[in-house]
Design a protein around this motif. Sequence first.
Motif, short mmCIF file in Angstrom:
data_model
loop_
_atom_site.label_atom_id
_atom_site.label_comp_id
_atom_site.label_asym_id
_atom_site.label_seq_id
_atom_site.Cartn_x
_atom_site.Cartn_y
_atom_site.Cartn_z
N LEU A 142 0.83 -1.20 0.00
CA LEU A 142 0.00 0.00 0.00
C LEU A 142 0.87 1.25 0.00
CD1 LEU A 142 -2.82 0.84 -0.18
CD2 LEU A 142 -3.12 0.58 2.25
N PHE A 161 -1.48 1.53 -12.22
CA PHE A 161 -2.69 0.70 -12.20
C PHE A 161 -2.34 -0.77 -12.42
CE2 PHE A 161 -6.62 -1.12 -13.89
CZ PHE A 161 -7.52 -0.68 -12.94
N VAL A 164 -0.73 -2.15 -9.24
CA VAL A 164 -1.67 -2.36 -8.15
C VAL A 164 -2.52 -3.60 -8.41
CG1 VAL A 164 -3.67 -1.39 -6.97
CG2 VAL A 164 -1.73 0.07 -7.50
N LEU A 168 -2.67 -6.93 -6.17
CA LEU A 168 -3.89 -7.31 -5.47
C LEU A 168 -4.25 -8.76 -5.78
CD1 LEU A 168 -6.19 -4.17 -5.65
CD2 LEU A 168 -4.98 -5.11 -3.71
N ILE A 169 -4.05 -9.17 -7.03
CA ILE A 169 -4.29 -10.57 -7.36
C ILE A 169 -3.31 -11.45 -6.57
CG2 ILE A 169 -4.21 -12.26 -9.23
CD1 ILE A 169 -5.06 -9.97 -11.11
N THR A 172 -4.56 -11.89 -3.11
CA THR A 172 -5.66 -12.85 -3.02
C THR A 172 -5.11 -14.28 -3.03
OG1 THR A 172 -6.94 -11.25 -4.29
CG2 THR A 172 -7.88 -13.43 -4.04
N VAL B 21 -11.41 -9.73 -14.00
CA VAL B 21 -10.07 -9.13 -13.93
C VAL B 21 -9.41 -9.14 -15.31
CG1 VAL B 21 -7.75 -9.62 -13.09
CG2 VAL B 21 -9.62 -9.45 -11.49
N THR B 26 -11.29 -0.68 -16.81
CA THR B 26 -10.88 -0.65 -15.41
C THR B 26 -12.02 -1.02 -14.47
OG1 THR B 26 -11.24 1.71 -15.46
CG2 THR B 26 -8.98 0.95 -15.65
N VAL B 29 -12.46 -4.67 -13.96
CA VAL B 29 -11.30 -5.20 -13.24
C VAL B 29 -11.46 -4.97 -11.74
CG1 VAL B 29 -8.83 -4.90 -12.89
CG2 VAL B 29 -9.74 -5.01 -15.20
N VAL B 30 -11.92 -3.76 -11.38
CA VAL B 30 -12.11 -3.46 -9.96
C VAL B 30 -13.17 -4.39 -9.37
CG1 VAL B 30 -12.85 -1.70 -8.33
CG2 VAL B 30 -11.39 -1.08 -10.24
N LEU B 33 -11.69 -7.81 -8.83
CA LEU B 33 -10.86 -7.88 -7.63
C LEU B 33 -11.74 -8.01 -6.38
CD1 LEU B 33 -8.22 -5.16 -8.49
CD2 LEU B 33 -7.80 -7.60 -8.27
N MET B 36 -13.13 -11.51 -6.18
CA MET B 36 -12.09 -12.45 -5.75
C MET B 36 -11.84 -12.33 -4.26
SD MET B 36 -9.45 -12.30 -8.94
CE MET B 36 -8.06 -13.04 -8.15
N MET B 83 -7.97 -1.65 0.02
CA MET B 83 -7.37 -1.78 -1.31
C MET B 83 -8.39 -1.45 -2.40
SD MET B 83 -4.26 -2.62 -0.99
CE MET B 83 -3.16 -3.20 0.28
N PHE B 86 -8.78 2.18 -2.68
CA PHE B 86 -7.61 2.77 -3.34
C PHE B 86 -7.67 2.54 -4.85
CE2 PHE B 86 -3.34 2.62 -5.02
CZ PHE B 86 -2.82 3.80 -4.54
N VAL B 87 -8.01 1.31 -5.25
CA VAL B 87 -7.95 1.01 -6.68
C VAL B 87 -9.08 1.73 -7.44
CG1 VAL B 87 -9.32 -1.14 -6.82
CG2 VAL B 87 -7.30 -0.87 -8.23
N ALA B 91 -8.38 4.10 -10.48
CA ALA B 91 -9.04 3.92 -11.77
C ALA B 91 -9.66 5.24 -12.23
CB ALA B 91 -10.10 2.82 -11.66
#
Lengths: 536, 123
Positions: A142, A161, A164, A168-169, A172, B21, B26, B29-30, B33, B36, B83, B86-87, B91
Amino acid sequence: MTANLISLLVLLPIGLAAILTVIDRRLPTLARGLNLAGVASLLAVSAGLLLAGAGDAPRVIELGSWAAPFGIVWVFDRLSGLMLLLTATVALLALVYAIRRDEDQAGPHFHALFQAQLFGLNGAFLTGDLFNLFVFFEVLLLASYGLLLHGNGRKRTRAGFHYVVVNLIGSTLFLFAVGALYGTVGSLNLADITLKLPNVAPDAVPLVTTAIFLLFTVFLIKGAAFPLYLWLPGAYAHASIPVAALFAIMTKVGLYSVLRVDSVMLSGNTIGGIMETTALIAPWLLWLGLITLLLAALGVVAARFVRRQVAYLIIASVGTILIALGLVTGDSGEAAIGGALYYWMHTTVLSAGFFLLAGLILRHRPEAGDGIESAPPMPHAILVGSLFFAYAIAMAGLPPLTGFFGKVMILAAALDSALMAPIFAVILTSGLIMVIALARTGSRLFYQSHAMPGHPAQSTPADARVPLPGLGMALLPLLLAGMMVVWAHPLSGWLAQTATQIATPGGYLDAVMPNGLLEPATAPGKFGADHDGGQH
Amino acid sequence: MTNIALSLLIGMLTGAGVYLVLRAQTFPVVLGLTLMSYGVNLFLFAMGRLKTAAPAVVGAVEHPTDPLPQALVLTAIVIAFAMTAFVIVLALKARAALGNDHVDGVHIPQADRLLDRSEEPRA
C-alpha cells in the motif's frame, strides 16, 4: 536491550510515519530532517546489531509475550539482519537523493509513505508468521502504491494501475495459500508448520502441496520471476527516481520469502510422511531463474530508455539469484546460498545507484531525457559517463567489480550440478548480451553526442559550473561495491557462516519452538472428515 | 449439502472474479478484484470448518468453532476494503489522466505517441 532495538526497527518507522503525516506540508524542513534521522537510525541500529553478533543465533521476539505458536513471533537472524541493513542503505541513498533534488516536494506525503514503506519492509523481513507476513506485504504494497504514484504523469498512472492490480491478485492468492495451509496443517507460525507438516493426514497431502506451490507463486510475483515479471519494467521505469531506487529492495522481499520458507519449511522435511519436500521447489527456481535471466538480458537489449534498461537489469539479477537458490539442494548448497547473498548485496545497492544515475541523465539531457539516442552533450558528461561505465561493468558482471565475484561464487557452486552446462551457458551468454547492450547505451549517450543550434558539440567551461545535485548518491553505491571487493574475503566468510545458518534450519526451529511440537494429537489429521468432526 | 453449496459459491465468486479481472476496462477489473476478495474471505472462513450451534467460545460447547479463521477473515476484509477504495480512486485518476477507461490507456494511439516524452517534469 537487543530485543528492544530489534523491535525499534519496526516501531520507529510506523511512529515516524504517523508524525510525518501530520507535519508533511506545514513543516517540510522538519519532515525532511525527521525522515532522514529515522532512516539513519535504522541504518545505525541494523548495522550495530549485525556487528554485535545479535543474529549469530536466531533471536526471537514474542509479541505480547505469547509463546509460539499461539502468538506472533519476530525472528532476527543473520539473514533478516542483512536484509534490514540493505533496506536501510538503499533507503538512505534514495532519501538523500530525493531531498537534494527536491523530488520529495513533487506531491504530498512523500516522507510519511517512505517511512510506511520501511515499516512494511522491516516487518516482512522479521516476521516468523505467515499471516503476519501477508499483513506486512500489504503494508509495504500500500505504501509502494502511494510512492509509485508520487508526483504526476500519465504513464505513471497507467503503470501504477497495472502494478496495483497485479499485486492485489497476488494478495488474493496469498490468502488462498495461507488459508489452505491453516485448514490442513493447522498453524500459521512458520516453525510450527514445519514441525507439523510430517503429521498431515495422507489425504490432505495434495492440498498442502498445492498451497505450498501457491505460496511460492505469490513470492515469485513479488520477486518478479518469469512468467510473472511483466509488471516490473513499466512500474519501475515510470516511478519517480528515488522511488525506483528504493524499489530495488522490493523484489528482494519476494526472494527473501522464497529463501526463508524454502530453507525453514521444506528442506529435510516431508508432508504427511510420504512426500519429500527438500527438492519440491528448488528445480522450479532453477529453471525459472534460467528463463528469467535470459529474457531479462533480451529486455536489456530491447530497452529504449535507461530507466527501463535498469529495470531489466534488476530482473536479470532476480534470475541469477533464483538460479543460485535452485542449487541449494545440491552438494554445494551452502556455497550457492553464500554466493547468492554476496550477489544479492551487490545488486540491491548498485541497481538503486544505477537508477539514481539514470535520474541524473534524465534531468540533465533536456532534449532526449534518458532515451538511448544521441543528443547534445550533457554537463559533466565525462564524470557521468565514467560512472555509467563503472555501473555497466558491475551490473553486467565484469571484473573488477562486485557483479563478477558474485557470479563466480554462484558458478563455482554450480560446478557439481547436473545442470552445470545450461547454467554456465545462460549466465555467461546473458552477461555478454548485457555487456553489448550497455556498451551501446553508453556510446549513444556519451560518445555520439552532437551539436544542435544553441548547443556546442563540446562541453564548455560554463557546463562545469552547472550543479549536479544528487551526484554523490550515485557515486556512493560504487564506493560500497569497491569496499565489497576490497573486503571480499572477510565478507564472504561472514556470508558463508550466514549460509550455514540458513541451511541448518534446526537452530531457527529450536529458537522459535524450544519445546518442540505441542500436543501432536491436536494436529489436524481430520481433513476430509465430516463438517462437525473437526476439533482443532 | 452445505459444503457443496459453499464450495460452489467460492468457486463461482473466484471464477467470476478472474473473468472480470481479465477484461480490458478498469471498472470490471475493480469489480473482479472485489469478487475475488469475497471468494477468498469465504474460503478462509471455510478453512475453520463449517459448524452450526458452535460459538467460538471455549467451554460454551464441547467442540467450539476455531476462532482464528474468523480473525483472519476480519483482517482480510479490512485490507481488501482499503485496497478496493484505493484502486477505485486510482481507476478514476487513470480515467481522467488517460482520457479513457482502458486498462492500458491505449484507445487513442496518436495521443499516446504525442505525449510519449512530455509527461516528465524536467529540472
